[in-house]
Each structure stands twice: as C-alpha cells, then as structure tokens.
Scaffold this motif. Structure first.
Motif, PDB file in Angstrom:
ATOM      1  N   ASP A  65    -142.836  15.054  53.333  1.00 19.40           N
ATOM      2  CA  ASP A  65    -142.732  16.516  53.414  1.00 19.40           C
ATOM      3  C   ASP A  65    -141.469  17.001  54.118  1.00 19.40           C
ATOM      4  O   ASP A  65    -140.868  17.992  53.679  1.00 19.40           O
ATOM      5  CB  ASP A  65    -143.969  17.092  54.104  1.00 19.40           C
ATOM      6  CG  ASP A  65    -145.185  17.085  53.185  1.00 19.40           C
ATOM      7  OD1 ASP A  65    -145.026  16.682  52.018  1.00 19.40           O
ATOM      8  OD2 ASP A  65    -146.284  17.468  53.628  1.00 19.40           O
ATOM      9  N   PRO A  66    -141.019  16.369  55.196  1.00 19.16           N
ATOM     10  CA  PRO A  66    -139.791  16.870  55.838  1.00 19.16           C
ATOM     11  C   PRO A  66    -138.541  16.713  54.979  1.00 19.16           C
ATOM     12  O   PRO A  66    -137.534  17.386  55.227  1.00 19.16           O
ATOM     13  CB  PRO A  66    -139.687  16.017  57.113  1.00 19.16           C
ATOM     14  CG  PRO A  66    -141.074  15.534  57.372  1.00 19.16           C
ATOM     15  CD  PRO A  66    -141.657  15.325  56.015  1.00 19.16           C
ATOM     16  N   ARG A  67    -138.581  15.845  53.960  1.00 23.36           N
ATOM     17  CA  ARG A  67    -137.412  15.633  53.114  1.00 23.36           C
ATOM     18  C   ARG A  67    -137.472  16.583  51.928  1.00 23.36           C
ATOM     19  O   ARG A  67    -138.435  16.583  51.165  1.00 23.36           O
ATOM     20  CB  ARG A  67    -137.367  14.184  52.628  1.00 23.36           C
ATOM     21  CG  ARG A  67    -137.229  13.158  53.742  1.00 23.36           C
ATOM     22  CD  ARG A  67    -135.935  13.390  54.527  1.00 23.36           C
ATOM     23  NE  ARG A  67    -134.766  13.284  53.670  1.00 23.36           N
ATOM     24  CZ  ARG A  67    -134.047  12.174  53.552  1.00 23.36           C
ATOM     25  NH1 ARG A  67    -134.373  11.093  54.243  1.00 23.36           N
ATOM     26  NH2 ARG A  67    -132.999  12.145  52.759  1.00 23.36           N
ATOM     27  N   ASP A  68    -136.440  17.386  51.767  1.00 29.94           N
ATOM     28  CA  ASP A  68    -136.413  18.372  50.692  1.00 29.94           C
ATOM     29  C   ASP A  68    -135.755  17.833  49.428  1.00 29.94           C
ATOM     30  O   ASP A  68    -135.652  18.537  48.437  1.00 29.94           O
ATOM     31  CB  ASP A  68    -135.656  19.621  51.162  1.00 29.94           C
ATOM     32  CG  ASP A  68    -135.896  20.814  50.261  1.00 29.94           C
ATOM     33  OD1 ASP A  68    -137.055  21.032  49.875  1.00 29.94           O
ATOM     34  OD2 ASP A  68    -134.919  21.511  49.936  1.00 29.94           O
ATOM     35  N   ASP A  69    -135.301  16.576  49.456  1.00 27.85           N
ATOM     36  CA  ASP A  69    -134.540  16.061  48.326  1.00 27.85           C
ATOM     37  C   ASP A  69    -135.166  14.828  47.682  1.00 27.85           C
ATOM     38  O   ASP A  69    -134.524  14.160  46.877  1.00 27.85           O
ATOM     39  CB  ASP A  69    -133.112  15.724  48.769  1.00 27.85           C
ATOM     40  CG  ASP A  69    -133.088  14.741  49.935  1.00 27.85           C
ATOM     41  OD1 ASP A  69    -134.162  14.499  50.525  1.00 27.85           O
ATOM     42  OD2 ASP A  69    -131.995  14.236  50.251  1.00 27.85           O
ATOM     43  N   TRP A  70    -136.418  14.511  48.029  1.00 22.73           N
ATOM     44  CA  TRP A  70    -137.041  13.338  47.434  1.00 22.73           C
ATOM     45  C   TRP A  70    -137.753  13.676  46.129  1.00 22.73           C
ATOM     46  O   TRP A  70    -137.538  13.043  45.115  1.00 22.73           O
ATOM     47  CB  TRP A  70    -138.025  12.709  48.428  1.00 22.73           C
ATOM     48  CG  TRP A  70    -137.331  11.858  49.459  1.00 22.73           C
ATOM     49  CD1 TRP A  70    -136.000  11.832  49.724  1.00 22.73           C
ATOM     50  CD2 TRP A  70    -137.939  10.923  50.338  1.00 22.73           C
ATOM     51  NE1 TRP A  70    -135.719  10.944  50.729  1.00 22.73           N
ATOM     52  CE2 TRP A  70    -136.905  10.356  51.132  1.00 22.73           C
ATOM     53  CE3 TRP A  70    -139.241  10.503  50.565  1.00 22.73           C
ATOM     54  CZ2 TRP A  70    -137.154   9.405  52.103  1.00 22.73           C
ATOM     55  CZ3 TRP A  70    -139.490   9.552  51.538  1.00 22.73           C
ATOM     56  CH2 TRP A  70    -138.446   9.005  52.299  1.00 22.73           C
ATOM     57  N   PHE A  71    -138.607  14.670  46.164  1.00 21.87           N
ATOM     58  CA  PHE A  71    -139.361  15.055  44.977  1.00 21.87           C
ATOM     59  C   PHE A  71    -139.072  16.498  44.568  1.00 21.87           C
ATOM     60  O   PHE A  71    -139.768  17.059  43.742  1.00 21.87           O
ATOM     61  CB  PHE A  71    -140.867  14.887  45.221  1.00 21.87           C
ATOM     62  CG  PHE A  71    -141.274  13.459  45.430  1.00 21.87           C
ATOM     63  CD1 PHE A  71    -141.413  12.605  44.355  1.00 21.87           C
ATOM     64  CD2 PHE A  71    -141.491  12.965  46.703  1.00 21.87           C
ATOM     65  CE1 PHE A  71    -141.787  11.285  44.540  1.00 21.87           C
ATOM     66  CE2 PHE A  71    -141.866  11.654  46.900  1.00 21.87           C
ATOM     67  CZ  PHE A  71    -142.009  10.801  45.818  1.00 21.87           C
ATOM     68  N   ARG A  72    -138.063  17.095  45.129  1.00 20.83           N
ATOM     69  CA  ARG A  72    -137.685  18.459  44.794  1.00 20.83           C
ATOM     70  C   ARG A  72    -136.172  18.572  44.880  1.00 20.83           C
ATOM     71  O   ARG A  72    -135.559  18.061  45.820  1.00 20.83           O
ATOM     72  CB  ARG A  72    -138.343  19.447  45.761  1.00 20.83           C
ATOM     73  CG  ARG A  72    -138.063  20.902  45.440  1.00 20.83           C
ATOM     74  CD  ARG A  72    -138.553  21.832  46.539  1.00 20.83           C
ATOM     75  NE  ARG A  72    -139.984  21.727  46.752  1.00 20.83           N
ATOM     76  CZ  ARG A  72    -140.527  21.352  47.894  1.00 20.83           C
ATOM     77  NH1 ARG A  72    -139.760  21.035  48.919  1.00 20.83           N
ATOM     78  NH2 ARG A  72    -141.833  21.270  48.028  1.00 20.83           N
ATOM     79  N   ILE A  73    -135.570  19.199  43.903  1.00 21.47           N
ATOM     80  CA  ILE A  73    -134.122  19.406  43.901  1.00 21.47           C
ATOM     81  C   ILE A  73    -133.853  20.868  44.223  1.00 21.47           C
ATOM     82  O   ILE A  73    -134.359  21.762  43.541  1.00 21.47           O
ATOM     83  CB  ILE A  73    -133.503  19.042  42.543  1.00 21.47           C
ATOM     84  CG1 ILE A  73    -133.718  17.553  42.253  1.00 21.47           C
ATOM     85  CG2 ILE A  73    -132.025  19.384  42.509  1.00 21.47           C
ATOM     86  CD1 ILE A  73    -133.205  17.120  40.902  1.00 21.47           C
ATOM     87  N   THR A  74    -133.089  21.120  45.256  1.00 21.95           N
ATOM     88  CA  THR A  74    -132.755  22.479  45.655  1.00 21.95           C
ATOM     89  C   THR A  74    -131.309  22.767  45.268  1.00 21.95           C
ATOM     90  O   THR A  74    -130.385  22.101  45.729  1.00 21.95           O
ATOM     91  CB  THR A  74    -132.939  22.667  47.172  1.00 21.95           C
ATOM     92  OG1 THR A  74    -134.297  22.368  47.515  1.00 21.95           O
ATOM     93  CG2 THR A  74    -132.625  24.101  47.575  1.00 21.95           C
ATOM     94  N   SER A  75    -131.133  23.740  44.385  1.00 19.17           N
ATOM     95  CA  SER A  75    -129.792  24.097  43.928  1.00 19.17           C
ATOM     96  C   SER A  75    -129.165  25.110  44.871  1.00 19.17           C
ATOM     97  O   SER A  75    -129.863  25.970  45.424  1.00 19.17           O
ATOM     98  CB  SER A  75    -129.848  24.685  42.516  1.00 19.17           C
ATOM     99  OG  SER A  75    -130.340  23.744  41.589  1.00 19.17           O
TER     100      SER A  75
END
Length: 527
Positions: A234-244
C-alpha cells in the motif's frame, strides 16, 4: 502445505484488482432526497445518464412530475396518482405504498382510467376489489393505467412474478435443497461407515499428519497477506498503479495534444492494430482530460475516414468514457474505449481516424483550437494511418441498400444497388450516394458514371461525372466476386430552386452509356 500455498497464490494474484483508480467520492449522500436532487439536476436518469434501464415501452421519457416530487419531499406517502386526469368529484386515497406495490381507495361516480406515475414492466398486475383487471399502457411515457368502474373500490397495483422470475427462483431453490442434501448426506453415519477415519489409511495404519495443514496454518496465510499488503504494498504508489504527471498519460501508446473548445483535451490514444479487414472491427482507446469543468455533457465520435468527409466506419457515444463530461474532475484523465466497425465492402487502402466532441441535441461540434486558442477544425485526425485490407465479400442482402438492382455491364461488373441516406437537402448541402459493385472477372475494364439531378420533365439540371471510387481503388485491382462500396459526395447547386427532383445514374462501360437508372427523388428546400 500445498493447500496453504494455493491459497497464498490466489491472494497474491488478486492484488492488482485491489487498487482501483483513485476517484474522489464527491457524489454526496445517497438518501432518497439526495438521489431525487441528483436526477433533477439532469446528470442522470435513474441509474445512468442515458436512461438505459427505462422499459422499452417508453417512447418519450417523461419530464419531472411536480406532484410526485412534492410527495417525495413532504416525507409522507409517495403519491403516484396523476391527479390532474381524475374526473371531477373522484377521490383517490393512498392506503399503502411500497417499492413494488400501491394500494388505493377510490370513489368515483363514473368509470374512469386511473393513471399512475409508474413505468410498466413485465410482472405488474392490477386488481380491483381483488379481481384482476388488464393494465393499459399509457403512451408515449409507458406509464401504468388501470380502468376503474364507478363506485367505491380498492385498487391494488403490485409487481408479481413472470415465467422468467419463477424459473430463476425455482433454480435457486433447487440448488439450495441440493446443497443441504449433500451436506446432510456427508454427515449421516451410514454414509461414512467403512471409510477410513481422519488421518488413517485404508490398511488401518495412521497417516503422517505432516500432509494435512492445520486450521491455524491456513488462518496464518491470509493474516500474513494482510500485513504484506498494508505494510509493504500500500505505501508504494508504483507497484500496482501507474500515476501519470498532470496533463500526461504515461500508459498511452501515442501521445497527442488536441484541445476542444478550451474545455477538454485529448492527451493520447491506443491503436493496438493498424491493419484491419473490411467488415471487421478496429479497436481504439482515447484518453481525455477536462481542462476546466465542462459546460455541457458532450458526445464523442470516432470515424474512419478517407477523405475526411467520407465515412467508412464509426463509433459514437453519448458519454465519452461512459461518464457524463459535466462530472469529470480536472485532475484525472478519462479512458474512452471504442470499437469501430469497418463497413463491409470498404475499398482496400490507407485511411485516417477522426475524433471529436459534439452536442447531439444542438447538432454542433466542439471546435478544435490551435495553440493561440483559435478554432481551426471541428475534428482531430489521429497521426497514425490505418490500412484497410480486402475482406470477405459480404452478403448483398445485408448491405442496407435502398433498392436492389443487379444490373450487369459489359459482362464484367454488376451494379448490385444503391443507397441515398439523405434526400431532403438545401442548396450547398452535400449529396451522399453509395453504389455497390460486384466484380464478375478479375480486373474489370475501366468505366465511368454520371450522377444527374433532373426536373419533372427529365431535364438534367446538375451532373457529376467520375470513375468508381474516384480512382482510390480502380477496377483493374478488383477481384472476381469482390463487392466494392463506392461512395460519392457532390454539392447541391446553389441555383437549384426548391422543389422535387429526380436522381438518376448513367453508367458508361465499353464506350456505351446506359439508359438513366432512377435512384429515387430528392427534396430541395429553400434557405
């Protein structure tokens, strides 16, 4: 151990589905009053913005009914009676109301039709004093109406069962009975007699317990998974979600910058295939972003064109991304998926994809702006070309022709028929005509056509001469049995006075012109 490993695999495989897009929950409360205000704001009708769940009998969606709205706001029983249509002296008292029923006490000196603000769906029944009476459909809104005889009566309108609902209920009941029977059967002493006890082999010896995971071990797997997800993932925003970054779409296959009306921008698109056969479907995904809160709910079009005013396939949506544009946030992009069916018989060649936004009710498009904010067009051409290949010859009966002709010329080509989609035109409008040809040999000889507009006496007032497909796909490339869709577009002369005219076609094959072939009438309207 294997059971625990399988459970862990299932949980880990489900991780990507636990991270949906982060949209702010700004829809407000969901009580009946809030839902009523939401609908009255014009954002949605029922559960969707396009009235998808209205019954098919609704010919014209009704507007807000003030008496019904007042009963919802008043906190009392919901009054679904159209009281404006009651005969003078007639009284209708609400006895009970529920989501699937209404009970009334009616007094009237004469027979009348009780009209309710309730849509008719299969299963609704009406009973007067316990006797069922036929429900009459109120048109064009699709409301329920009930004939009521004179006197004092109790009227019940209730949603009952239908054959489909009865069958579904029976299947569910049988499944529950079967499940209960299997559980009971497994616990009966006579069913388990003769079976080895837990942990015992058929020969009577004890089985090692190492092969049976203890319940505590199986409970430990989801507990460890929970700590893994909350503490590590959950603390990682780039493992299972890509934020543009703002104004970009990292996942887009192609990035573009196209601004429509200063309100909405096209940031990119996906075109997974760039070659498609005629009659097949071209998948396209668009990525939009609202630059500021849009002033209206815009519609979107995706057209396969060549040139830009000739349409060879299209996908239109009432809501881009299946979400009303007035609800778009300005800090998120919207994924808009389309599947564009390529028209059967489309000539092989290179085409372009045009996209844009428009207002269906007004018939206007949102202008495409340049860097200076000035309108330059009403559509945007995606930079990536699309190659259309020769497809399987379609069934002529499915080509939506106005008339089937089956006229053969020079033993080489057959005019199967034609289609004229718009017959009421004004001076300067475009006249669209589609001809359908079938090659009877490989590489037919060249031929030409003359499309004419004639008055009632047969005098030709306007004529356009051309070859098939205007040279885009010449006949010498046609194959035997191939069906070619041949579109022509010509402007209506500004000097044509209003009136009724005849449209006709002359085919010149082998140097000999045919007799005029009537293609129906045109209505030219004045400006």
């Amino acid at each position: 151990f294997l059971t625990g490993l399988a459970l862990a695999f299932i949980l880990v495989a489900a991780l990507p589905t636990m991270f949906p897009p982060l949209w702010d929950p700004d829809f407000g409360p969901t009580d009946p009053q809030a839902m009523l205000d939401f609908e009255l704001a014009g954002i949605a009708l029922g559960t969707t913005s396009t009235g998808d769940f209205l019954p098919s009998t609704v010919e014209v969606p009704p507007g807000p009914q003030e008496s019904l709205i007042a009963s919802y706001r008043g906190g009392g029983p919901v009054d679904k009676v159209n009281r404006a249509t009651l005969p003078r002296g007639t009284t209708v008292e609400i006895v009970a109301h529920g989501p699937t029923y209404d009970r009334f006490r009616v007094r009237s000196a004469k027979k009348f039709i009780l009209r309710l603000y309730t849509f008719y769906f299969p299963g609704w029944r009406a009973l007067v004093d316990g006797e069922e009476v036929p429900i009459e459909l109120g048109r064009p809104e699709g409301f329920i109406t009930v004939p009521v005889p004179p006197g004092e009566h109790e009227v019940l309108v209730v949603l009952g069962m239908t054959p489909v609902r009865r069958t579904a209920t029976l299947i569910s009941a049988l499944a529950l009975v079967l499940l209960a029977a299997l559980l009971l059967l497994d616990r009966l002493p006579w069913h388990s007699a003769g079976r080895p006890a837990a942990g015992e082999r058929p020969d009577g010896e004890r089985r090692p317990r190492s092969g049976q995971p203890a319940p505590a071990f199986l409970l430990l797997v989801p507990l460890l998974f929970w700590f893994l997800k909350v503490g590590l993932v959950d603390p990682r925003d780039d493992w299972f979600r890509i934020t543009s970054p703002p104004g970009e779409v990292v996942v887009a296959q192609h990035r573009v910058e196209a601004t429509f009306g200063g309100e909405i921008a096209l940031l990119g698109y996906d075109l997974p295939v760039t070659s498609v056969r005629a009659g097949e479907t071209l998948p396209i995904t668009l990525y939009w972003q609202a630059l500021r809160p849009p002033s209206a709910n815009y519609q979107v079009f995706v057209h396969l064109v060549q040139p830009t005013y000739r349409l060879w396939g299209q996908s239109d949506k009432l809501n881009p991304g299946d979400f009303p544009t007035t609800r778009w946030p300005t800090d998120r992009y919207v994924w808009d998926d389309h599947r564009v069916p390529v028209l059967p018989g489309t000539p092989p060649g290179t085409y372009r994809v045009a996209v844009g936004l428009y207002l269906l009710a007004e018939g206007t498009r949102l202008p495409l702006l340049d860097e200076a904010g000035q309108p330059v067009a009403d559509l945007f051409l995606l930079p990536t070309p699309v190659q259309v290949e020769r497809g399987r010859p379609p069934d002529p009966a499915r080509l939506e022709m106005d008339e089937r002709l089956e006229m053969i010329y020079g033993e080489q080509v057959t005019l199967l028929g034609y289609r004229v989609p718009y017959r009421q035109l004004g001076p300067g409008d475009r006249l669209y005509v589609t001809l359908f040809w079938r090659a009877e040999v490989d590489g037919p000889a060249p031929f030409r056509m003359r499309l004419q507009v004639a008055d009632a006496e047969g005098k030709v007032l306007q004529e356009a001469e051309r070859g098939p497909t205007e040279g885009f796909y010449p006949p010498d490339r046609w194959r035997r049995g191939e069906i070619v869709r041949d579109q022509s577009v010509s402007p209506v002369g500004s000097d044509l006075p209003p009136g009724r005219y005849g449209l006709q076609l002359i085919v010149e094959a082998g140097g000999r012109p045919s007799e005029p072939i009537p293609l129906g009438a045109l209505e030219i309207e004045g400006r």
